[in-house]
Design an enzyme around this catalytic site. Sequence first.
Site, PDB file in Angstrom:
ATOM      1  NE  ARG A 160      -4.047  -1.987   2.145  1.00  0.00           N
ATOM      2  CZ  ARG A 160      -3.961  -2.936   3.060  1.00  0.00           C
ATOM      3  NH1 ARG A 160      -3.051  -2.849   4.004  1.00  0.00           N
ATOM      4  NH2 ARG A 160      -4.789  -3.951   3.028  1.00  0.00           N
ATOM      5  CE  LYS A 168      -1.449  13.137 -15.220  1.00  0.00           C
ATOM      6  NZ  LYS A 168      -1.907  13.367 -16.606  1.00  0.00           N
ATOM      7  CD  GLU A 173       5.512  15.274 -23.535  1.00  0.00           C
ATOM      8  OE1 GLU A 173       4.934  16.305 -23.149  1.00  0.00           O
ATOM      9  OE2 GLU A 173       4.911  14.193 -23.735  1.00  0.00           O
ATOM     10  CE  LYS A 206       4.450  16.793 -15.370  1.00  0.00           C
ATOM     11  NZ  LYS A 206       4.500  15.544 -16.124  1.00  0.00           N
ATOM     12  CD  GLU A 208      -4.887  15.167 -16.170  1.00  0.00           C
ATOM     13  OE1 GLU A 208      -3.661  15.035 -16.136  1.00  0.00           O
ATOM     14  OE2 GLU A 208      -5.623  14.543 -16.938  1.00  0.00           O
ATOM     15  NE  ARG A 247      -0.287  16.261 -13.614  1.00  0.00           N
ATOM     16  CZ  ARG A 247       0.457  15.557 -12.768  1.00  0.00           C
ATOM     17  NH1 ARG A 247       0.183  15.601 -11.485  1.00  0.00           N
ATOM     18  NH2 ARG A 247       1.459  14.817 -13.199  1.00  0.00           N
ATOM     19  CG  ASN A 263      -2.902  15.116 -20.813  1.00  0.00           C
ATOM     20  OD1 ASN A 263      -1.923  14.400 -20.970  1.00  0.00           O
ATOM     21  ND2 ASN A 263      -3.718  15.009 -19.781  1.00  0.00           N
ATOM     22  CG  HIS A 312      -0.275  14.173 -24.245  1.00  0.00           C
ATOM     23  ND1 HIS A 312       0.390  15.327 -24.615  1.00  0.00           N
ATOM     24  CD2 HIS A 312       0.635  13.438 -23.537  1.00  0.00           C
ATOM     25  CE1 HIS A 312       1.623  15.291 -24.132  1.00  0.00           C
ATOM     26  NE2 HIS A 312       1.786  14.166 -23.479  1.00  0.00           N
ATOM     27  CG  HIS A 342      -2.903   9.092 -24.989  1.00  0.00           C
ATOM     28  ND1 HIS A 342      -3.535   9.539 -23.857  1.00  0.00           N
ATOM     29  CD2 HIS A 342      -1.573   9.260 -24.763  1.00  0.00           C
ATOM     30  CE1 HIS A 342      -2.624   9.963 -22.987  1.00  0.00           C
ATOM     31  NE2 HIS A 342      -1.426   9.805 -23.516  1.00  0.00           N
ATOM     32  CG  HIS A 383       4.451   9.437 -25.003  1.00  0.00           C
ATOM     33  ND1 HIS A 383       3.077   9.407 -25.167  1.00  0.00           N
ATOM     34  CD2 HIS A 383       4.709  10.478 -24.166  1.00  0.00           C
ATOM     35  CE1 HIS A 383       2.539  10.390 -24.447  1.00  0.00           C
ATOM     36  NE2 HIS A 383       3.508  11.047 -23.828  1.00  0.00           N
TER      37      HIS A 383
END
Lengths: 359, 359
Positions: free
Chosen positions: A119, A141, A183, A225, A235, A239, A243, A246, A250, A263
């Site tokens: 955990r 993330k 990026e 960032k 997000e 935030r 993206n 993106h 994706h 990517h």
Amino acid sequence: MHTVQVETPGGHYPIHIGAGRLDAVAHSIPADATAIAVVTNTTVGALYGARLRAALEATGKPLLTIELPDGEQYKTWESLDRIFDALLEAALDRKAVLVALGGGVVGDVCGFAAACYMRGIRFVQVPTTLLAQVDSSVGGKTAINHPRGKNMIGAFYQPQAVEIDPGVLATLPAREISAGLAEVVKYGMIADPAFFDWCEAHVDALRALDGEAIRHAVRRSCELKAWVVSQDERESGLRAILNFGHTFAHAIESGLGYGQWLHGEAVGCGMVMAAELSARVCGLEAGAVERIRALVQAIGCPTLPPGLGAGRWLDLMRVDKKNEGRHIRYVLLPALGRAEVRAVDDEIVRPLLPDVPQA
Amino acid sequence: MHTVQVETPGGHYPIHIGAGRLDAVAHSIPADATAIAVVTNTTVGALYGARLRAALEATGKPLLTIELPDGEQYKTWESLDRIFDALLEAALDRKAVLVALGGGVVGDVCGFAAACYMRGIRFVQVPTTLLAQVDSSVGGKTAINHPRGKNMIGAFYQPQAVEIDPGVLATLPAREISAGLAEVVKYGMIADPAFFDWCEAHVDALRALDGEAIRHAVRRSCELKAWVVSQDERESGLRAILNFGHTFAHAIESGLGYGQWLHGEAVGCGMVMAAELSARVCGLEAGAVERIRALVQAIGCPTLPPGLGAGRWLDLMRVDKKNEGRHIRYVLLPALGRAEVRAVDDEIVRPLLPDVPQA
């Protein structure tokens, strides 16, 4: 060395940027750590594993190395379980610390393993690709891919520290430098027009890994960032602008199969598509669209989207995490350096989505 | 209806306890939820699924049901992935809400799915076993098992609300009532001697599911658990006392194979073992050990540990999450109603660990 501080509800931590940081990672291992497990991949492990281990031996703590296969196609449950297996076999406890040595895939999988093992245990990011140094290692993330979508299973989980050594980029293939620069230039497009100008003026130095240019690019990217993430860790608002490009990216990665395009390459192309969409729905000037296209081309990323067929494009974009209900939401630019999120009707997007190429 | 409030850094939420709460779950669904997915198992789904769905239809939101097989042996990655598959197939977004209808396994797997799906969506606990109502649904511990250890992979992730309807216990097998009572009497042993006395005096009423006795037991258990969890969400200190008996219990479950003994049965037996160990290392009186043994027997749980062989017992206990380094740490009672965590040398524990039975 330069330090950028990240302040989120989930954790406060430093990003250290400087030559030789790879040899100084021991400073980021908490004193009460009971053991250290380095998670890397076969490629990076062969290049920098021994050097990092030598540096970590200074702590005197038990040291374990876990090597994953190299590639986005291994950002899976199987890789995650391989980490859990190794940690449990070595009976590592809750005070063990993971160290992610590698690019975005290693950082995401190792970070998610840290988030879930017993955990939650602590971890340190040591990003070795440009993309990871300017983007994925910062902000907490973590995720693995699911056959139905990229980064669908994961956690917001902050590291103890990020240790960035631009020196390790020397061994990076040119294609990965280009992918990372996608990026970098993104930050200019969404939040800092002066940095966009600077990137245009320094493309050649950046692609040649000129030390001063790279340090500035990494530092400014991390600052931007960190600023965004510190305001919106999970997000729920701001935030999402990170993206930019993106949603399309994706779909490219998922539609062509993970690992076909890098990517960052998909993001480069996706940003051109998002710029074109911005021109249609929120008034981005034609000149800005062309500057974005030219910069993406100049850094060495593709600007022409692959032919997946409009229906497939839309289906793939519909599983994006930004969406609410059935509407696809895009990050768009009303102007260079300013971003916003909005839902756009499929019929407006459709003309931008190339058909399947005819045999 | 009675409300117990849980206040943790990870979230503030109410536990509602009362007859008919199963029909009122719609009140705990946030207004901005885009869809609801009920996660349950085949047994509970057949008994209460239609009733819960009818209650949730009042929200007017799209409703999905995901049924897992019933049993601790299904607290695995495969079950988790089944949930992810269903959520992604239905294209549920970040504003979807999961509802866990079932016992501890359903609550833990559904909660962990909520923690990981798109890096975290909201969920509501509707526990249907006594064990889940008094323990596992409260406090945000979620997890799946790993072949090498119970609950090794998971997250601290708090629900939006816990809806407890003691009425649903009527369909629970007697063995599961006994298992749940093990966690009830545990709260008396570790934190509330008066509640221990009350449990001794009301064993028959509790086993017969007398309405008033059960409501009091559930309420007091939730209050004590909420108090502990509110002080130490992530088990860095106090919360570990809730694991009284669990070090031995996890070894029993793992050693015999998950699903052989119910978790609560293993906890019952583990508390007797921990009481005996407490007498040896921190002065718990012989009379208190006997009262603990007698109460565990009276609620219908086993008090004699299975023969795994001392070496295997110790190996299994060494993967416990409380451990630091190679020492096994136990929750022990210096007196009835007071608990502490300490490492105990294997040689002191060994005489309590039965050999493998001879053929």
